[in-house]
Design a protein around this motif. Structure first.
Motif, PDB file in Angstrom:
ATOM      1  N   SER A  11      45.779  36.590  33.323  1.00 23.13           N
ATOM      2  CA  SER A  11      46.378  37.090  34.501  1.00 23.13           C
ATOM      3  C   SER A  11      47.704  37.734  34.478  1.00 23.13           C
ATOM      4  O   SER A  11      48.515  37.188  33.666  1.00 23.13           O
ATOM      5  N   SER A  12      47.940  38.877  35.122  1.00 21.23           N
ATOM      6  CA  SER A  12      49.232  39.509  35.023  1.00 21.23           C
ATOM      7  C   SER A  12      50.404  38.701  35.921  1.00 21.23           C
ATOM      8  O   SER A  12      51.497  38.976  35.745  1.00 21.23           O
ATOM      9  N   GLU A  13      50.154  37.676  36.752  1.00 21.64           N
ATOM     10  CA  GLU A  13      50.882  37.084  37.379  1.00 21.64           C
ATOM     11  C   GLU A  13      51.630  35.868  36.237  1.00 21.64           C
ATOM     12  O   GLU A  13      52.392  35.244  36.575  1.00 21.64           O
ATOM     13  N   TYR A  18      48.867  41.748  30.412  1.00 23.38           N
ATOM     14  CA  TYR A  18      48.032  42.732  30.863  1.00 23.38           C
ATOM     15  C   TYR A  18      49.000  44.058  30.996  1.00 23.38           C
ATOM     16  O   TYR A  18      48.305  45.121  30.424  1.00 23.38           O
ATOM     17  N   ASP A  29      42.342  43.030  34.997  1.00 18.84           N
ATOM     18  CA  ASP A  29      43.385  41.926  35.250  1.00 18.84           C
ATOM     19  C   ASP A  29      42.367  40.902  35.864  1.00 18.84           C
ATOM     20  O   ASP A  29      41.750  41.022  36.854  1.00 18.84           O
ATOM     21  N   LEU A  85      43.232  37.885  36.580  1.00 15.75           N
ATOM     22  CA  LEU A  85      43.868  36.966  37.564  1.00 15.75           C
ATOM     23  C   LEU A  85      43.583  35.466  37.405  1.00 15.75           C
ATOM     24  O   LEU A  85      43.205  34.751  38.196  1.00 15.75           O
ATOM     25  N   ASN A  86      43.460  35.070  35.885  1.00 19.39           N
ATOM     26  CA  ASN A  86      42.933  33.914  35.674  1.00 19.39           C
ATOM     27  C   ASN A  86      43.229  33.670  34.449  1.00 19.39           C
ATOM     28  O   ASN A  86      44.031  34.541  33.793  1.00 19.39           O
ATOM     29  N   ARG A 137      35.788  38.162  40.607  1.00 21.03           N
ATOM     30  CA  ARG A 137      37.159  37.556  40.340  1.00 21.03           C
ATOM     31  C   ARG A 137      37.510  36.647  41.326  1.00 21.03           C
ATOM     32  O   ARG A 137      37.823  35.594  41.155  1.00 21.03           O
ATOM     33  N   ASP A 140      45.258  32.928  43.313  1.00 16.09           N
ATOM     34  CA  ASP A 140      45.909  34.381  43.175  1.00 16.09           C
ATOM     35  C   ASP A 140      46.536  34.596  41.854  1.00 16.09           C
ATOM     36  O   ASP A 140      47.764  35.207  41.708  1.00 16.09           O
ATOM     37  N   GLY A 141      45.788  34.146  40.918  1.00 16.76           N
ATOM     38  CA  GLY A 141      46.458  34.509  39.481  1.00 16.76           C
ATOM     39  C   GLY A 141      47.439  33.551  38.950  1.00 16.76           C
ATOM     40  O   GLY A 141      48.035  33.769  37.941  1.00 16.76           O
ATOM     41  N   LYS A 142      47.733  32.696  39.700  1.00 20.64           N
ATOM     42  CA  LYS A 142      48.981  31.763  39.177  1.00 20.64           C
ATOM     43  C   LYS A 142      48.398  30.310  39.146  1.00 20.64           C
ATOM     44  O   LYS A 142      47.710  29.826  39.865  1.00 20.64           O
TER      45      LYS A 142
END
Length: 283
Positions: A90-92, A97, A116, A118-119, A152, A194-196
């Motif tokens: 994840s880009s978060e 990424y 991405d 997001l995981n 996703r 949400d990727g976080k």
């Protein structure tokens, strides 16, 4: 042989069998002890990491692969005429990424797709296996990316952290929280949203109580599950993982309930005895 080469990073924690069977290449992240940077899964294992943390009392930092790392990994396959689909952490959570995107710009346009996830961990693995199946069906790069984009948001990831010690040592909770949590035997449960990494709830009491709560949460969604694949992941908790695997096999009807072991990156953030369940809901 397919002209689409699949790449992931080491946080995907894919079972070695899948890596070999489906010809998946892995770009390792780094675990960093002081001035020593070690490639996850290549130069250090989770067992070695836990032993070192126990001996030194300090956690390593983690670092993303550099654009140069990605360029080095991608180049041989581009030169062989293949295109590359890289499914990233994840880009978060990391610059992994973005560094892959930078690297992809050094190659001819359209040859590398950076997706991405997001995981993290086996949430990435679920997407990878969707890409594997789609590649086997002869789908194009664009079609595979479209499929992953649909899957996703349906990925569900939840895991129980056994101890607050690693979160404390890593600066992710205060000393008082660590003390109170230890005294009250609070088991934090984390979801990926949400990727976080997001604290979902806390369970007070025995570890088994938290694990059973996580299991029941997953089973409550069994009618909505994509029954292709469920993944149970663990860090030094094989007995619990085997139990979850068996129950999920019996009660969900999934074609495969796989088991994986968390690598150094997840282990350094969450600690030993962490265990999680990953699945996707139907599109």
């Amino acid at each position: 042989m397919s002209t689409i080469k699949l790449f992931v990073d080491s946080t995907s924690d894919l079972p070695l069998e899948w890596v070999e069977r489906y010809d998946i290449s892995i770009v390792p992240l780094y675990t960093v002890f002081g001035d020593e940077s070690l490639k996850d899964g290549v130069e250090i294992t989770p067992d070695e990491l836990f032993a070192r943390v126990s001996a030194e009392g300090k956690l390593p930092k983690t670092a993303a692969p550099s654009p140069a790392d990605f360029i080095e990994a991608f180049t041989p396959y581009i030169e062989q005429g293949q295109s590359i689909l890289y499914i990233s952490l994840s880009s978060e959570l990391s610059s992994t990424y973005q560094n892959a995107v930078i690297a992809s710009g050094e190659f001819p346009e359209g040859r590398i797709a950076v997706f991405d996830s997001l995981n993290l961990c086996c949430g990435i693995g679920l997407l990878v296996m969707k890409a594997v199946r789609a590649r086997e069906e002869g789908r194009t790069m664009e079609e595979i990316v479209q499929l992953l984009t649909l899957v996703r948001p349906q990925v569900d990831a939840e895991f129980v952290i056994d101890t607050l010690e690693y979160l404390y040592k890593g600066g992710r909770c205060s000393g008082m929280q660590n003390l109170i949590g230890s005294l009250l035997k609070i088991r934090p449960v984390i979801k990926v949203i949400d990727g976080k990494m997001t604290p979902a709830y806390k369970v007070r009491g025995k570890r088994e109580k938290a694990i059973d709560q996580m299991l029941n949460n997953a089973l409550s969604q069994k009618d909505r599950m994509d029954n292709d694949l469920i993944i149970v992941v663990h860090a030094l908790a094989e007995e619990d993982a085997l139990r979850l695997q068996q129950i999920l096999k019996e009660q969900t009807g999934a074609r495969e309930v796989a088991m994986s072991r968390a690598g150094c990156i997840i282990s350094s953030h969450c600690g030993p005895q962490t265990i999680g369940i990953f699945y996707a809901k139907q599109i």
